[in-house]
Design a protein around this motif. Structure first.
Motif, mmCIF file in Angstrom:
data_model
loop_
_atom_site.group_PDB
_atom_site.id
_atom_site.type_symbol
_atom_site.label_atom_id
_atom_site.label_comp_id
_atom_site.label_asym_id
_atom_site.label_seq_id
_atom_site.Cartn_x
_atom_site.Cartn_y
_atom_site.Cartn_z
ATOM 1 N N ALA A 137 0.824 -1.205 0.000
ATOM 2 C CA ALA A 137 0.000 0.000 0.000
ATOM 3 C C ALA A 137 0.859 1.255 0.000
ATOM 4 O O ALA A 137 0.529 2.250 -0.673
ATOM 5 N N ILE A 138 1.973 1.227 0.734
ATOM 6 C CA ILE A 138 2.869 2.387 0.766
ATOM 7 C C ILE A 138 3.485 2.616 -0.613
ATOM 8 O O ILE A 138 3.566 3.762 -1.097
ATOM 9 N N ASP A 139 3.924 1.546 -1.266
ATOM 10 C CA ASP A 139 4.473 1.678 -2.623
ATOM 11 C C ASP A 139 3.446 2.273 -3.580
ATOM 12 O O ASP A 139 3.754 3.172 -4.377
ATOM 13 N N MET A 140 2.221 1.762 -3.513
ATOM 14 C CA MET A 140 1.175 2.258 -4.401
ATOM 15 C C MET A 140 0.841 3.713 -4.102
ATOM 16 O O MET A 140 0.590 4.512 -5.016
ATOM 17 N N PHE A 141 0.848 4.096 -2.829
ATOM 18 C CA PHE A 141 0.548 5.475 -2.463
ATOM 19 C C PHE A 141 1.628 6.423 -2.986
ATOM 20 O O PHE A 141 1.322 7.478 -3.554
ATOM 21 N N VAL A 142 2.889 6.045 -2.801
ATOM 22 C CA VAL A 142 3.976 6.890 -3.295
ATOM 23 C C VAL A 142 3.908 7.023 -4.813
ATOM 24 O O VAL A 142 4.075 8.119 -5.376
ATOM 25 N N GLY A 143 3.646 5.900 -5.493
ATOM 26 C CA GLY A 143 3.512 5.954 -6.946
ATOM 27 C C GLY A 143 2.354 6.819 -7.394
ATOM 28 O O GLY A 143 2.450 7.559 -8.389
ATOM 29 N N THR A 144 1.235 6.766 -6.672
ATOM 30 C CA THR A 144 0.080 7.597 -7.007
ATOM 31 C C THR A 144 0.386 9.081 -6.829
ATOM 32 O O THR A 144 -0.014 9.914 -7.654
ATOM 33 N N VAL A 145 1.097 9.425 -5.768
ATOM 34 C CA VAL A 145 1.469 10.828 -5.539
ATOM 35 C C VAL A 145 2.384 11.325 -6.650
ATOM 36 O O VAL A 145 2.227 12.443 -7.173
ATOM 37 N N ILE A 146 3.367 10.489 -7.031
ATOM 38 C CA ILE A 146 4.278 10.874 -8.119
ATOM 39 C C ILE A 146 3.500 11.093 -9.419
ATOM 40 O O ILE A 146 3.715 12.078 -10.140
ATOM 41 N N LEU A 147 2.571 10.176 -9.728
ATOM 42 C CA LEU A 147 1.782 10.317 -10.946
ATOM 43 C C LEU A 147 0.880 11.545 -10.885
ATOM 44 O O LEU A 147 0.712 12.259 -11.887
ATOM 45 N N PHE A 148 0.314 11.814 -9.728
ATOM 46 C CA PHE A 148 -0.555 12.986 -9.563
ATOM 47 C C PHE A 148 0.221 14.280 -9.833
ATOM 48 O O PHE A 148 -0.251 15.166 -10.568
ATOM 49 N N VAL A 149 1.419 14.392 -9.257
ATOM 50 C CA VAL A 149 2.237 15.593 -9.468
ATOM 51 C C VAL A 149 2.693 15.669 -10.919
ATOM 52 O O VAL A 149 2.709 16.758 -11.534
ATOM 53 N N TRP A 150 3.076 14.533 -11.484
ATOM 54 C CA TRP A 150 3.537 14.491 -12.873
ATOM 55 C C TRP A 150 2.443 14.956 -13.832
ATOM 56 O O TRP A 150 2.703 15.689 -14.783
ATOM 57 N N GLU A 151 1.200 14.527 -13.594
ATOM 58 C CA GLU A 151 0.095 14.949 -14.441
ATOM 59 C C GLU A 151 -0.135 16.460 -14.369
ATOM 60 O O GLU A 151 -0.522 17.082 -15.355
ATOM 61 N N ARG A 152 0.097 17.033 -13.202
ATOM 62 C CA ARG A 152 -0.071 18.479 -13.071
ATOM 63 C C ARG A 152 1.064 19.242 -13.739
ATOM 64 O O ARG A 152 0.857 20.329 -14.273
ATOM 65 N N VAL A 153 2.269 18.690 -13.730
ATOM 66 C CA VAL A 153 3.418 19.367 -14.324
ATOM 67 C C VAL A 153 3.435 19.202 -15.839
ATOM 68 O O VAL A 153 3.618 20.178 -16.585
ATOM 69 N N ASN A 154 3.263 17.955 -16.313
ATOM 70 C CA ASN A 154 3.314 17.681 -17.754
ATOM 71 C C ASN A 154 2.402 16.505 -18.044
ATOM 72 O O ASN A 154 2.806 15.343 -17.928
ATOM 73 N N LYS A 155 1.171 16.796 -18.421
ATOM 74 C CA LYS A 155 0.166 15.752 -18.622
ATOM 75 C C LYS A 155 0.515 14.845 -19.799
ATOM 76 O O LYS A 155 0.326 13.639 -19.746
ATOM 77 N N LYS A 156 1.048 15.431 -20.880
ATOM 78 C CA LYS A 156 1.363 14.634 -22.071
ATOM 79 C C LYS A 156 2.448 13.609 -21.774
ATOM 80 O O LYS A 156 2.328 12.429 -22.129
ATOM 81 N N ASP A 157 3.540 14.029 -21.134
ATOM 82 C CA ASP A 157 4.614 13.093 -20.803
ATOM 83 C C ASP A 157 4.144 12.023 -19.815
ATOM 84 O O ASP A 157 4.567 10.857 -19.893
#
Length: 313
Positions: free
Chosen positions: A248-268
């Motif tokens: 669950a911790i791994d999935m949470f960290v990955g979700t946070v990274i993806l959430f921030v990444w989508e806000r910074v550069n959605k296409k990439d």
């Protein structure tokens, strides 16, 4: 520019749909294959395990159809197959039905049958997902699965025979204690003798959480999407309870990274999120090798958490 990116994404999806559906597997072929396997198992399983009657094998195949769909759906949501959990459902049902006259053996055999069906369904669905993303033919993925299954029917028994003859399997002093064998046997005994040995209110809590999961799923399906997206998915919530918090911790960290990444550069993030996630998962798996080496040399990690019973002074 946004319209151009949306149109390109739509064309890519249409291309994937076209390639994936072009070589689709006929429904009659899948149904006839399942019926054929059910007939073979119904005829042979009672000969190998006499307490497991033919009608119980047939019921296992019927129930496994619904459970295979649930496991495939849950595996698609969480990337984790809970085949063993669904196999335990069959274990409890069959063991309780047969009773004290061979219920343990019948339940364990039925558990193996249902786990094989449910696990294979999830694996095949993941293969189809990979084929869809890589523009591969669905038929080629299915044929590869058949070839792998046929090889497993030969390699797995030979591997088991090698371990069985070379080591003492299942004994407490052996390197291969087979703890899951003991656990599943105890569960089968519990199903035969009843739930009186369980902790107090254990069964009531199980029923309560089961009803709560059904209610949450109904709410997600019935209310508008702008509200339902804030309701947690019961299947995703259940995985950490089953396999521990580390996942669950791994999935949470990955979700946070993806959430921030989508806000910074959605296409990439749309183009490379799958590749980055695969790399992280592979890296986590490769780390088990040096972790095992460290364990052999009795090297403990610098930080260790341990929970033990309280001791009254």
């Amino acid at each position: 520019m946004l319209d151009s990116e949306a149109s390109n994404s739509q064309r890519e999806q249409q291309k994937r749909d076209e390639v994936f559906l072009k070589d689709r597997i006929p429904t009659w072929f899948a149904a006839s294959g399942y019926v054929g396997l059910a007939a073979i198992s119904t005829a042979t399983m009672p000969l190998i395990f006499p307490p497991l009657k033919w009608y119980l094998v047939l019921c296992s195949y019927v129930i496994a159809l619904a459970l295979a769909f649930c496991n495939s759906y849950g595996s698609g949501l969480t990337d984790w197959s809970l085949a063993s959990t669904y196999g335990k459902i069959g274990l409890f049902i069959i063991s309780s039905l047969v009773g004290s006259n061979g219920g343990v053996l019948a339940g364990l055999a039925a558990c193996g049958v249902m786990m094989s069906i449910v696990s294979t369904a999830a694996d095949l669905m993941q293969d189809f997902k990979t084929g869809y993303l890589t523009l591969s033919s669905a038929k080629s993925m299915f044929v590869s699965q058949l070839v792998g299954t046929a090889m497993g029917c030969i390699i797995a028994p030979l591997t088991f025979w090698m371990f069985w003859t070379a080591f003492e399997i299942g004994t407490p002093d052996s390197p291969y204690k087979a703890p899951y064998a003991v656990i599943y046997r105890e569960m089968a005994i519990l199903a035969v003798e009843g739930f009186s040995e369980l902790p107090k209110h254990c069964l009531a809590l199980c029923c309560g959480f089961f009803v709560a999961a059904l209610v949450l799923n109904l709410l997600r399906d019935l209310i508008p999407s702008k509200v339902s997206r804030f309701i947690p998915i019961p299947m995703a919530m259940a995985v950490p309870f089953y396999i521990g918090a580390y996942f669950a911790i791994d999935m949470f960290v990955g979700t946070v990274i993806l959430f921030v990444w989508e806000r910074v550069n959605k296409k990439d993030s749309e183009d490379y999120a799958g590749a980055v996630a695969s790399g992280l998962i592979c890296g986590d798996g490769i780390w088990t090798i040096p972790s095992a080496i460290l364990s052999i040399f009795r090297i403990d990690p610098p930080i260790c958490m341990y929970f033990g019973p309280s001791v009254s002074s």
